[in-house]
Design a protein around this motif. Structure first.
Motif, short mmCIF file in Angstrom:
data_model
loop_
_atom_site.label_atom_id
_atom_site.label_comp_id
_atom_site.label_asym_id
_atom_site.label_seq_id
_atom_site.Cartn_x
_atom_site.Cartn_y
_atom_site.Cartn_z
N ARG A 22 0.83 -1.21 0.00
CA ARG A 22 0.00 0.00 0.00
C ARG A 22 0.86 1.25 0.00
O ARG A 22 0.56 2.22 -0.69
N ALA A 23 1.93 1.23 0.81
CA ALA A 23 2.81 2.40 0.87
C ALA A 23 3.48 2.66 -0.47
O ALA A 23 3.59 3.80 -0.92
N ALA A 24 3.92 1.57 -1.12
CA ALA A 24 4.58 1.72 -2.42
C ALA A 24 3.59 2.25 -3.46
O ALA A 24 3.91 3.13 -4.26
N ASP A 25 2.36 1.68 -3.45
CA ASP A 25 1.34 2.16 -4.39
C ASP A 25 0.99 3.62 -4.13
O ASP A 25 0.79 4.40 -5.07
N ALA A 26 0.92 3.98 -2.85
CA ALA A 26 0.60 5.37 -2.51
C ALA A 26 1.68 6.32 -2.99
O ALA A 26 1.40 7.42 -3.46
N LEU A 27 2.95 5.89 -2.89
CA LEU A 27 4.05 6.71 -3.39
C LEU A 27 3.92 6.95 -4.89
O LEU A 27 4.09 8.06 -5.39
N ASP A 28 3.62 5.87 -5.63
CA ASP A 28 3.47 6.00 -7.08
C ASP A 28 2.31 6.94 -7.41
O ASP A 28 2.42 7.80 -8.29
N GLU A 29 1.18 6.75 -6.73
CA GLU A 29 0.02 7.59 -7.00
C GLU A 29 0.30 9.04 -6.62
O GLU A 29 -0.09 9.97 -7.34
N ALA A 30 0.97 9.24 -5.48
CA ALA A 30 1.30 10.60 -5.05
C ALA A 30 2.22 11.28 -6.05
O ALA A 30 2.04 12.46 -6.38
N ALA A 31 3.22 10.55 -6.53
CA ALA A 31 4.14 11.14 -7.51
C ALA A 31 3.40 11.55 -8.77
O ALA A 31 3.67 12.60 -9.35
N LEU A 32 2.44 10.71 -9.21
CA LEU A 32 1.67 11.03 -10.40
C LEU A 32 0.80 12.26 -10.17
O LEU A 32 0.74 13.18 -11.00
N TRP A 33 0.12 12.30 -9.01
CA TRP A 33 -0.71 13.47 -8.69
C TRP A 33 0.12 14.75 -8.66
O TRP A 33 -0.26 15.77 -9.24
N LEU A 34 1.26 14.70 -7.98
CA LEU A 34 2.07 15.91 -7.82
C LEU A 34 2.68 16.34 -9.14
O LEU A 34 2.85 17.53 -9.40
N SER A 35 3.02 15.38 -9.99
CA SER A 35 3.52 15.73 -11.33
C SER A 35 2.44 16.47 -12.11
O SER A 35 2.72 17.46 -12.79
N ARG A 36 1.22 15.99 -12.01
CA ARG A 36 0.12 16.64 -12.74
C ARG A 36 -0.21 18.00 -12.15
O ARG A 36 -0.50 18.94 -12.89
N LEU A 37 -0.17 18.10 -10.82
CA LEU A 37 -0.37 19.41 -10.20
C LEU A 37 0.72 20.38 -10.63
O LEU A 37 0.48 21.55 -10.91
N ASP A 38 1.95 19.88 -10.67
CA ASP A 38 3.09 20.71 -11.03
C ASP A 38 2.98 21.23 -12.45
O ASP A 38 3.40 22.34 -12.75
N SER A 39 2.38 20.44 -13.34
CA SER A 39 2.24 20.85 -14.73
C SER A 39 0.94 21.57 -14.99
O SER A 39 0.69 22.05 -16.10
N GLY A 40 0.07 21.63 -13.95
CA GLY A 40 -1.19 22.34 -14.12
C GLY A 40 -2.28 21.52 -14.79
O GLY A 40 -3.30 22.07 -15.19
N THR A 41 -2.10 20.19 -14.91
CA THR A 41 -3.08 19.36 -15.60
C THR A 41 -4.02 18.63 -14.65
O THR A 41 -4.88 17.88 -15.10
N ALA A 42 -3.85 18.82 -13.36
CA ALA A 42 -4.71 18.13 -12.38
C ALA A 42 -5.64 19.14 -11.70
O ALA A 42 -5.34 20.33 -11.61
#
Length: 321
Positions: A22-42
């Protein structure tokens, strides 16, 4: 009450394995969310709902954010050689000691992602980036920024900005369309149209890092179009426009009418339209209020063979003969 699947078999080793997954999956999901927030697409609200649904997600977001901050601050000489590059998950886990360790501590999207600001058509807006540094947004513009104690990074997504930094302020970097500039204390104007990126140095000095090293002294201009960089003296008309728009004005110096109309339309909801091609190349000069074209239209009709007629969508310009 039914136990979570990882507890059902009764094995002592399985809970920790399930938690690790769960922790590993959460890290992957968090990285994806933050990448999208960083690019303005989320969507920031959707991110907050996702993060708030599970404390493990908040912890994962904090770990990713801390890892990114650490990577941003790591000197290039400490970076791993290409053949030893870590996977995204491994890189994040290697910074685990930097994570926030309190379950339930909220992490704001503003901390994790870049700040952003937009203006509508005809709007102007001023953003304070920190002591001694500011950015002014012209009409229909969009910027992101991330501000630290010693460095402010701006991303120009659309439109036009005026950047000013006083002596002693944080260093300002401006990025857009594959170009990055480091700005010394001074005043600058940057504009990004569909296929053209322009930086004008009003005073101070700008150094381009990408796509090739360029140094701009006061009064110089860099233009990037179709991947080709050109530099040179900024025309007087460009300098005049760059200093006029923050004052709510628009300046033309012997400009073709079609160019003047296109520039004015950036500021207007009710557009100007040239209905007669034979007047498109007539030339006009003067200083006008950008939010109201009344004086501009009056000047056209006074000095050129042009008639301005109001229509439902805006104003139509025709030949007066």
């Amino acid at each position: 009450m039914k136990a979570p699947p990882e507890f059902e078999s009764g094995s002592a080793a399985e809970p920790s394995a399930g938690a690790a997954r769960r922790a590993a999956d959460a890290l992957d999901e968090a990285a994806l969310w933050l990448s999208r927030l960083d690019s303005g697409t989320a969507d920031p609200e959707a991110f907050e709902r996702w993060r708030a649904a599970d404390p493990a997600r908040a912890i994962a977001c904090a770990r990713v954010a801390a890892a990114w901050s650490a990577l941003d601050d790591t000197p290039a000489v400490l970076a791993a050689p290409p053949h030893k590059a870590l996977s995204r998950r491994a890189a994040l886990m290697s910074f685990g000691g930097l994570a926030l360790a309190v379950v339930g501590v909220g992490v704001s999207g503003k901390v994790l992602a870049r700040e952003q600001a937009k203006t509508g058509v005809g709007e102007r807006r001023t953003i304070r980036l920190g002591p001694g540094a500011r950015v002014d947004l012209n009409t229909d513009s969009h910027v992101f920024w991330r501000a630290g104690p010693d460095l402010v990074t701006l991303w120009l997504e659309r439109g036009e900005i005026a950047v000013s930094a006083a002596a002693g302020a944080a260093t300002v970097h401006v990025r857009g369309e594959g170009v990055e500039w480091r700005l010394a204390p001074g005043r600058y104007n940057a504009r990004l149209d569909d296929d053209r990126l322009e930086l004008t140095t009003l005073d101070g000095m700008a150094e381009s890092r990408r796509p090739r090293p360029v140094r701009l002294t006061p009064g110089k201009r860099l233009i990037l179009r179709d991947g080709v960089v050109s530099t040179g003296e900024a025309p007087g008309s460009a300098l005049a426009r760059a200093t006029a728009w923050p004052q709510g004005e628009i300046v033309f110096e012997d400009a073709p009418l079609e160019e003047a109309v296109a520039e004015y339309n950036r500021y207007l909801e009710r557009k100007l339209t040239i209905a007669d091609p034979q007047i498109a190349h007539l030339r006009i000069g003067g200083r006008f209020t950008s939010s109201d074209p009344s004086d501009f239209l009056a000047a056209l009709q006074a000095v050129l063979p042009v008639r301005a007629q109001s229509s439902g969508a805006g104003v139509v310009l025709t030949h007066a003969g």
